[in-house]
Design a protein around this motif. Structure first.
Motif, PDB file in Angstrom:
ATOM      1  N   ASP A 127       0.811  -1.218   0.000  1.00 35.72           N
ATOM      2  CA  ASP A 127       0.000   0.000   0.000  1.00 35.72           C
ATOM      3  C   ASP A 127       0.846   1.272   0.000  1.00 35.72           C
ATOM      4  OD1 ASP A 127      -2.383  -1.501   0.134  1.00 35.72           O
ATOM      5  OD2 ASP A 127      -2.112  -1.759   2.302  1.00 35.72           O
ATOM      6  N   GLY A 128       2.149   1.121  -0.163  1.00 38.07           N
ATOM      7  CA  GLY A 128       3.028   2.285  -0.126  1.00 38.07           C
ATOM      8  C   GLY A 128       3.385   2.792  -1.504  1.00 38.07           C
ATOM      9  N   PRO A 129       4.100   3.913  -1.580  1.00 39.86           N
ATOM     10  CA  PRO A 129       4.510   4.477  -2.866  1.00 39.86           C
ATOM     11  C   PRO A 129       5.583   3.621  -3.537  1.00 39.86           C
ATOM     12  CG  PRO A 129       5.499   5.697  -1.058  1.00 39.86           C
ATOM     13  CD  PRO A 129       4.539   4.727  -0.439  1.00 39.86           C
ATOM     14  N   MET A 130       5.746   3.800  -4.842  1.00 42.17           N
ATOM     15  CA  MET A 130       6.733   3.051  -5.604  1.00 42.17           C
ATOM     16  C   MET A 130       8.149   3.281  -5.078  1.00 42.17           C
ATOM     17  SD  MET A 130       6.898   0.972  -8.281  1.00 42.17           S
ATOM     18  CE  MET A 130       5.583   1.347  -9.438  1.00 42.17           C
ATOM     19  N   LEU A 131       8.424   4.495  -4.613  1.00 44.68           N
ATOM     20  CA  LEU A 131       9.756   4.795  -4.094  1.00 44.68           C
ATOM     21  C   LEU A 131      10.064   3.929  -2.878  1.00 44.68           C
ATOM     22  CD1 LEU A 131      12.318   6.534  -4.234  1.00 44.68           C
ATOM     23  CD2 LEU A 131      11.150   8.231  -2.805  1.00 44.68           C
ATOM     24  N   GLU A 132       9.082   3.716  -2.033  1.00 40.28           N
ATOM     25  CA  GLU A 132       9.273   2.856  -0.859  1.00 40.28           C
ATOM     26  C   GLU A 132       9.600   1.427  -1.286  1.00 40.28           C
ATOM     27  OE1 GLU A 132       6.389   0.923   2.494  1.00 40.28           O
ATOM     28  OE2 GLU A 132       6.222   3.101   2.202  1.00 40.28           O
ATOM     29  N   LEU A 133       8.917   0.949  -2.307  1.00 45.26           N
ATOM     30  CA  LEU A 133       9.182  -0.385  -2.830  1.00 45.26           C
ATOM     31  C   LEU A 133      10.611  -0.482  -3.357  1.00 45.26           C
ATOM     32  CD1 LEU A 133       8.423  -3.212  -3.860  1.00 45.26           C
ATOM     33  CD2 LEU A 133       7.403  -2.115  -5.867  1.00 45.26           C
ATOM     34  N   ALA A 134      11.049   0.532  -4.091  1.00 48.10           N
ATOM     35  CA  ALA A 134      12.393   0.523  -4.662  1.00 48.10           C
ATOM     36  C   ALA A 134      13.456   0.509  -3.575  1.00 48.10           C
ATOM     37  CB  ALA A 134      12.577   1.746  -5.568  1.00 48.10           C
ATOM     38  N   HIS A 135      13.276   1.336  -2.554  1.00 45.28           N
ATOM     39  CA  HIS A 135      14.229   1.325  -1.437  1.00 45.28           C
ATOM     40  C   HIS A 135      14.212  -0.031  -0.734  1.00 45.28           C
ATOM     41  CE1 HIS A 135      15.953   5.321  -1.173  1.00 45.28           C
ATOM     42  NE2 HIS A 135      14.766   5.867  -1.428  1.00 45.28           N
ATOM     43  N   GLY A 136      13.031  -0.614  -0.600  1.00 44.14           N
ATOM     44  CA  GLY A 136      12.921  -1.920   0.043  1.00 44.14           C
ATOM     45  C   GLY A 136      13.660  -2.997  -0.726  1.00 44.14           C
ATOM     46  N   LEU A 137      13.579  -2.953  -2.051  1.00 39.34           N
ATOM     47  CA  LEU A 137      14.305  -3.915  -2.877  1.00 39.34           C
ATOM     48  C   LEU A 137      15.812  -3.753  -2.699  1.00 39.34           C
ATOM     49  CD1 LEU A 137      12.295  -3.787  -6.235  1.00 39.34           C
ATOM     50  CD2 LEU A 137      12.397  -5.703  -4.627  1.00 39.34           C
ATOM     51  N   ALA A 138      16.292  -2.512  -2.720  1.00 42.28           N
ATOM     52  CA  ALA A 138      17.725  -2.271  -2.564  1.00 42.28           C
ATOM     53  C   ALA A 138      18.224  -2.752  -1.208  1.00 42.28           C
ATOM     54  CB  ALA A 138      18.027  -0.781  -2.745  1.00 42.28           C
ATOM     55  N   GLU A 139      17.440  -2.508  -0.161  1.00 40.58           N
ATOM     56  CA  GLU A 139      17.831  -2.956   1.177  1.00 40.58           C
ATOM     57  C   GLU A 139      17.844  -4.476   1.273  1.00 40.58           C
ATOM     58  OE1 GLU A 139      15.068  -1.057   3.764  1.00 40.58           O
ATOM     59  OE2 GLU A 139      15.806   0.972   3.330  1.00 40.58           O
ATOM     60  N   ALA A 140      16.856  -5.120   0.656  1.00 41.39           N
ATOM     61  CA  ALA A 140      16.779  -6.575   0.690  1.00 41.39           C
ATOM     62  C   ALA A 140      17.958  -7.211  -0.041  1.00 41.39           C
ATOM     63  CB  ALA A 140      15.463  -7.044   0.075  1.00 41.39           C
ATOM     64  N   VAL A 141      18.355  -6.616  -1.162  1.00 39.73           N
ATOM     65  CA  VAL A 141      19.511  -7.124  -1.905  1.00 39.73           C
ATOM     66  C   VAL A 141      20.786  -6.956  -1.086  1.00 39.73           C
ATOM     67  CG1 VAL A 141      20.964  -6.745  -3.937  1.00 39.73           C
ATOM     68  CG2 VAL A 141      18.470  -6.783  -4.164  1.00 39.73           C
ATOM     69  N   ALA A 142      20.933  -5.808  -0.442  1.00 40.28           N
ATOM     70  CA  ALA A 142      22.119  -5.577   0.397  1.00 40.28           C
ATOM     71  C   ALA A 142      22.204  -6.600   1.520  1.00 40.28           C
ATOM     72  CB  ALA A 142      22.077  -4.161   0.969  1.00 40.28           C
ATOM     73  N   ASP A 143      21.061  -6.955   2.097  1.00 41.26           N
ATOM     74  CA  ASP A 143      21.044  -7.935   3.184  1.00 41.26           C
ATOM     75  C   ASP A 143      21.289  -9.359   2.682  1.00 41.26           C
ATOM     76  OD1 ASP A 143      20.512  -5.925   4.983  1.00 41.26           O
ATOM     77  OD2 ASP A 143      18.336  -6.237   4.977  1.00 41.26           O
ATOM     78  N   ALA A 144      20.880  -9.625   1.431  1.00 45.22           N
ATOM     79  CA  ALA A 144      20.985 -10.982   0.897  1.00 45.22           C
ATOM     80  C   ALA A 144      22.378 -11.323   0.388  1.00 45.22           C
ATOM     81  CB  ALA A 144      19.976 -11.173  -0.238  1.00 45.22           C
ATOM     82  N   ILE A 145      23.166 -10.303   0.027  1.00 47.11           N
ATOM     83  CA  ILE A 145      24.488 -10.548  -0.558  1.00 47.11           C
ATOM     84  C   ILE A 145      25.552  -9.812   0.241  1.00 47.11           C
ATOM     85  CG2 ILE A 145      25.914 -10.298  -2.621  1.00 47.11           C
ATOM     86  CD1 ILE A 145      23.389 -10.394  -4.275  1.00 47.11           C
ATOM     87  N   GLU A 146      26.405 -10.570   0.890  1.00 49.87           N
ATOM     88  CA  GLU A 146      27.515  -9.994   1.650  1.00 49.87           C
ATOM     89  C   GLU A 146      28.550  -9.427   0.684  1.00 49.87           C
ATOM     90  OE1 GLU A 146      31.243 -11.551   4.443  1.00 49.87           O
ATOM     91  OE2 GLU A 146      29.608 -12.913   3.896  1.00 49.87           O
ATOM     92  N   TYR A 147      29.029  -8.215   0.971  1.00 55.70           N
ATOM     93  CA  TYR A 147      30.072  -7.628   0.131  1.00 55.70           C
ATOM     94  C   TYR A 147      31.380  -8.343   0.415  1.00 55.70           C
ATOM     95  CZ  TYR A 147      33.062  -4.259  -2.236  1.00 55.70           C
ATOM     96  OH  TYR A 147      33.976  -3.678  -3.089  1.00 55.70           O
ATOM     97  N   ALA A 148      31.874  -9.095  -0.571  1.00 55.61           N
ATOM     98  CA  ALA A 148      33.068  -9.912  -0.386  1.00 55.61           C
ATOM     99  C   ALA A 148      33.896  -9.906  -1.667  1.00 55.61           C
ATOM    100  CB  ALA A 148      32.683 -11.340   0.002  1.00 55.61           C
ATOM    101  N   PRO A 149      34.826  -8.972  -1.814  1.00 58.56           N
ATOM    102  CA  PRO A 149      35.656  -8.899  -3.016  1.00 58.56           C
ATOM    103  C   PRO A 149      36.398 -10.210  -3.269  1.00 58.56           C
ATOM    104  CG  PRO A 149      35.918  -6.913  -1.696  1.00 58.56           C
ATOM    105  CD  PRO A 149      35.135  -7.882  -0.862  1.00 58.56           C
ATOM    106  N   GLY A 150      36.487 -10.553  -4.547  1.00 57.97           N
ATOM    107  CA  GLY A 150      37.231 -11.746  -4.927  1.00 57.97           C
ATOM    108  C   GLY A 150      36.429 -13.028  -4.945  1.00 57.97           C
TER     109      GLY A 150
END
Length: 272
Positions: A127-150
């Motif tokens: 029920d939220g705005p599209m911008l909220e959805l977009a931020h939610g997707l970015a946050e979920a991706v950040a949580d799902a993938i650990e930043y690990a070079p190499g």
């Protein structure tokens, strides 16, 4: 903020190449939030020309080298003035329709894990705005993938990255793009430079993030690797359907077996 760039791309061939042609997406465009003060691309012994602006509004030039060629070094130097627009891309002249960026590629093909992530966020933002959805997707991706070079490479797909749970900025961008497209949101890969991360630490490498098209705002950048939208620390080079299309340097050559590639990027704040 004024930022200076020194970007060197060095190709060396174990046996000389007869001929090489490369497409260079190495010239940033000027738009609101980004003004190019000066910019130069050189490569000794090569010809650089045929500059044009593609449908995405990105500046493309072509490098040609006639053999025998043992090595090619592309040197980019320049200065750019940036301001923070909260990640919103304004004044960028392009002709491509946003719907073009709903098309999937092998690098951004979704998987069950990506679809589940996207749908979970969509339910929370129902029920939220599209911008909220977009931020939610970015946050979920950040949580799902650990930043690990190499831990990944240039051919790692979005499906592979989320399955491994580790990756770098390219992987974060690909997964976010895949998740957004699954929900019907046009999304594209952006290549560029980053002066520093959110903690102010030096960041001497090329960088990548994603842009999502939101009808209310237009194209908006999201950088899951740093859990933010692009700021005045970012310089935008160009965009494409995925990292391979948006790569700063793409090309072919005849001959020249066993190609070795070395890339160095140094971004600094101008004293002026």
């Amino acid at each position: 903020m004024r930022l200076t760039v020194e970007h060197r791309t060095h190709y060396r061939y174990q046996t000389p190449a007869y001929h090489a042609v490369q497409s260079l997406k190495l010239t940033p465009a000027s738009f609101e939030g980004q003004k190019v003060i000066n910019w130069s691309i050189t490569a000794e012994g090569c010809t650089i020309g045929s500059e044009f602006t593609d449908g995405n509004g990105d500046i493309i030039s072509t490098l040609t080298a006639n053999g025998p060629v043992e090595a090619i070094e592309i040197i980019v130097t320049g200065e750019v003035e940036t301001t923070d627009t909260a990640g919103i891309l304004r004044g960028h002249k392009e002709r491509a329709f946003p719907a073009v960026f709903l098309r999937s590629t092998p690098m951004t093909k979704s998987s069950s894990a990506i679809r589940k992530l996207a749908e979970k966020v969509a339910r929370k933002s129902k029920d939220g705005p599209m911008l909220e959805l977009a931020h939610g997707l970015a946050e979920a991706v950040a949580d799902a993938i650990e930043y690990a070079p190499g831990t990944t490479h240039v051919h790692t797909t979005a499906a592979d990255a989320i399955a491994d749970g580790k990756g770098v900025c390219q992987d974060h961008a690909h997964v976010l793009i895949s998740a957004a497209r699954h929900l019907g949101i046009p999304a594209r890969y952006v290549s560029g430079y980053l002066f520093a991360d959110q903690d102010g630490k030096p960041h001497e490498a090329s960088h990548a993030w994603a842009e999502l098209y939101l009808p209310e705002f237009g194209w908006v950048g999201f950088d899951p690797a740093n859990k933010c939208c692009p700021t005045d620390y970012y310089i935008r080079l160009g965009a494409g359907l995925d990292g391979q299309v948006a790569a700063p340097v793409r090309g072919v050559h005849t001959g020249g077996a066993n190609e070795n590639l070395d890339v160095t990027v140094v971004i600094a704040q101008s004293q002026q």
